[in-house]
Write a protein that holds these residues in place. Structure first.
Motif, mmCIF file in Angstrom:
data_model
loop_
_atom_site.group_PDB
_atom_site.id
_atom_site.type_symbol
_atom_site.label_atom_id
_atom_site.label_comp_id
_atom_site.label_asym_id
_atom_site.label_seq_id
_atom_site.Cartn_x
_atom_site.Cartn_y
_atom_site.Cartn_z
ATOM 1 N N THR A 153 0.872 -1.182 0.000
ATOM 2 C CA THR A 153 0.000 0.000 0.000
ATOM 3 C C THR A 153 0.905 1.226 0.000
ATOM 4 O O THR A 153 2.092 1.122 0.287
ATOM 5 N N ARG A 165 1.526 5.102 1.422
ATOM 6 C CA ARG A 165 1.146 6.145 2.368
ATOM 7 C C ARG A 165 1.009 7.464 1.631
ATOM 8 O O ARG A 165 1.546 7.628 0.535
ATOM 9 N N ALA A 166 0.338 8.412 2.295
ATOM 10 C CA ALA A 166 0.130 9.718 1.669
ATOM 11 C C ALA A 166 1.452 10.365 1.275
ATOM 12 O O ALA A 166 1.529 11.084 0.274
ATOM 13 N N GLU A 180 -2.924 0.355 -3.818
ATOM 14 C CA GLU A 180 -3.925 1.278 -3.274
ATOM 15 C C GLU A 180 -3.270 2.212 -2.267
ATOM 16 O O GLU A 180 -2.221 1.911 -1.708
ATOM 17 N N MET A 181 -3.956 3.341 -2.000
ATOM 18 C CA MET A 181 -3.509 4.225 -0.934
ATOM 19 C C MET A 181 -3.817 3.559 0.405
ATOM 20 O O MET A 181 -4.775 2.801 0.535
ATOM 21 N N GLU A 182 -3.008 3.856 1.408
ATOM 22 C CA GLU A 182 -3.135 3.180 2.702
ATOM 23 C C GLU A 182 -4.480 3.455 3.365
ATOM 24 O O GLU A 182 -5.012 2.612 4.078
ATOM 25 N N ASP A 183 -5.045 4.655 3.140
ATOM 26 C CA ASP A 183 -6.333 4.956 3.777
ATOM 27 C C ASP A 183 -7.490 4.224 3.103
ATOM 28 O O ASP A 183 -8.629 4.309 3.538
ATOM 29 N N GLY A 184 -7.198 3.499 2.028
ATOM 30 C CA GLY A 184 -8.223 2.674 1.393
ATOM 31 C C GLY A 184 -9.188 3.449 0.521
ATOM 32 O O GLY A 184 -10.110 2.886 -0.046
ATOM 33 N N VAL A 185 -8.993 4.760 0.405
ATOM 34 C CA VAL A 185 -9.931 5.545 -0.397
ATOM 35 C C VAL A 185 -9.482 5.522 -1.855
ATOM 36 O O VAL A 185 -8.341 5.839 -2.162
ATOM 37 N N ASP A 186 -10.398 5.144 -2.732
ATOM 38 C CA ASP A 186 -10.114 5.114 -4.164
ATOM 39 C C ASP A 186 -10.435 6.500 -4.709
ATOM 40 O O ASP A 186 -11.583 6.838 -4.956
ATOM 41 N N LYS A 187 -9.402 7.313 -4.835
ATOM 42 C CA LYS A 187 -9.634 8.733 -5.154
ATOM 43 C C LYS A 187 -9.872 8.958 -6.648
ATOM 44 O O LYS A 187 -9.239 8.309 -7.471
#
Ligand code: AMP
Ligand code: MG
Length: 420
Positions: free
Chosen positions: A353, A355-356, A407-414
């Motif tokens: 994953t 991170r931001a 994917e991004m770590e926060d799980g949000v599919d931006k």
């Protein structure tokens, strides 16, 4: 005395170099361009004509003489897309045009319908800033005549197919894709629809490998399950050698008495290596027989698939004409301790994953046994734990091969655009 393998243990780097030296792109073929998605171009493609081939209006509007400026014009006709209306524009006149229509001779600008008002057989041009060329796509704006639009080595995807259409190439020369014969070996292996008798298990590797061949752009040829008997094994290998560009076997390359694949390949051609310092996949074998590259994968399902990923996939891509044949490789931070033995370089299956701040983070997919295909399910990466060190602690930075979308770590599919 323990029995020693007769095959020297070589490094992963050496194994990859040996494979790359031994294989070449396949000969090219000429195919209808609509059937070419995913193929690699074996020729440069040129445009015989410019694009646009005529000065074309980029809007629906009114063709005018720019120097006339704003004001009233007499409408002298219509020029829609698709033909030549034979209209000439003189100062003080205008013609209705549609998007993609040839701009009539005499006109040097087009005013959008939104900036004009029709009154009877006249049009009132409201636009203030009309310059020569406004809303006209000149000849050759997108493609110049005789321009090379696609180069050898390009992978044909949506824009490339569109360009082939544009330049009128109904056929295109591409590298042939490798036909890959896939077989499972083992007296214990039965078909999925069968009820295994005591001591038997159902086949996994043929399906894993056929799927992997397809994903790598190869054409699988299913040779079924072969028993650990000289005769049938040899017959099936020979069939693969005749009918395919690549032979891919699984099982029968360990140290057992019934492990007959290596000796047979060695007797028929050049066995380049039979053991690599890698985990999983130590007994992975590479030979060339009658010009056909042969890869013998270990029997354990994860060993077979990881060996395919590391050794076979780049080879298939090279044969199909690709120049970018290795997975992207990036540094990743281990989210927790990874147990590892110092003897071999290990490919562990992980979920990567991001991170931001952009850091790539690796977490295990669980028990890493060579039989546990579930350790590949959901894995989008392999971390490479080099030999010479045992356990790797949380926070250690290692190389990772990226197999799939991260994917991004926060799980949000931006969405791609922040205002959406
Ligand atoms: P081998 O490399 O033939 O010694 O096999 C190693 C292990 O992998 C054994 O436990 C086999 O039963 C297993 N195995 C071999 N081939 C397959 C297959 N096609 N599908 C699932 N397991 C297999
Ligand atoms: Mg076996």
């Amino acid at each position: 005395m323990p029995i020693e393998s007769p095959y020297p243990m070589i490094s992963i780097e050496d194994a990859l170099a040996i494979i790359q030296n031994a294989i070449q792109p396949l000969p090219s073929i000429n195919i209808p361009f609509q059937t070419a998605p995913g193929y690699v171009l074996a020729e440069d493609v040129f445009a015989n004509e410019p694009m646009p081939p005529f000065p074309a209006s980029s809007v629906d509007g009114y063709a005018v003489v720019a120097a006339d400026g704003p004001g009233k014009r007499r409408i002298v006709g219509d020029q829609a897309a698709g033909y030549m209306a034979g209209i000439e524009i003189e100062p003080g006149t205008s013609a209705r045009v549609t998007t993609g229509a040839p701009v009539p001779p005499g006109a040097d600008a087009v005013v959008m319908v939104e900036e004009a008002e029709v009154i009877g057989d006249h049009v009132e041009i409201l636009a203030r800033n009309i310059q020569p060329g406004t809303n006209i796509r000149p000849i050759g704006q997108d493609i110049e005549q005789n321009q090379r639009v696609l180069a050898v080595g390009t992978v044909l995807g949506p824009p490339e197919l569109g360009l082939l259409g544009t330049v009128g190439r109904s056929n295109v020369t591409v590298y042939r894709r490798p036909k890959v014969a896939v077989m499972s070996t083992g007296d214990e292996i039965v078909e999925p629809h069968e009820q295994p008798a005591p001591g038997q298990i159902r086949d996994a590797n043929r399906f894993t490998l056929i799927g992997a061949v397809r994903q790598a752009g190869g054409e699988p040829l299913d040779l079924g399950i072969v028993r650990d008997k000289q005769g049938s094994l040899q017959a099936t290998i020979e069939r693969g050698l005749t009918e395919a560009d690549v032979l891919l076997t699984s099982g029968g390359v360990s140290m057992g008495q019934l492990d007959l694949v290596k000796p047979y390949l060695a007797s028929r051609g050049t066995l380049h290596f039979g053991r690599v310092n890698t985990k999983p996949g130590k007994p992975v074998t590479f030979a060339v027989v009658d010009g056909v590259p042969c890869f013998a994968m270990p029997g354990f399902p994860v060993s077979a698939l990881v060996s395919f990923e590391v050794f076979v996939r780049p080879a298939l891509l090279k044969m199909a004409g690709h120049t970018n044949i290795y997975r992207p490789r990036e540094k990743a931070v281990l989210a927790h301790r990874f147990s590892h033995t110092a003897a071999r370089t290990e490919f562990q299956r992980v979920v990567l994953t991001r991170r931001a701040d952009g850091t790539l983070v690796a977490s295990t997919t669980g028990f890493q046994g060579s039989g546990r295909l579930l350790s590949m399910v959901g894995a989008n990466g392999l971390v490479i734990l080099p030999h010479g060190q045992d356990n790797y602690e949380a926070g250690a930075v290692v190389d990772a091969l990226i197999l799939d979308r991260v994917e991004m770590e926060d799980g949000v599919d931006k969405p791609h655009v922040s205002s959406l």
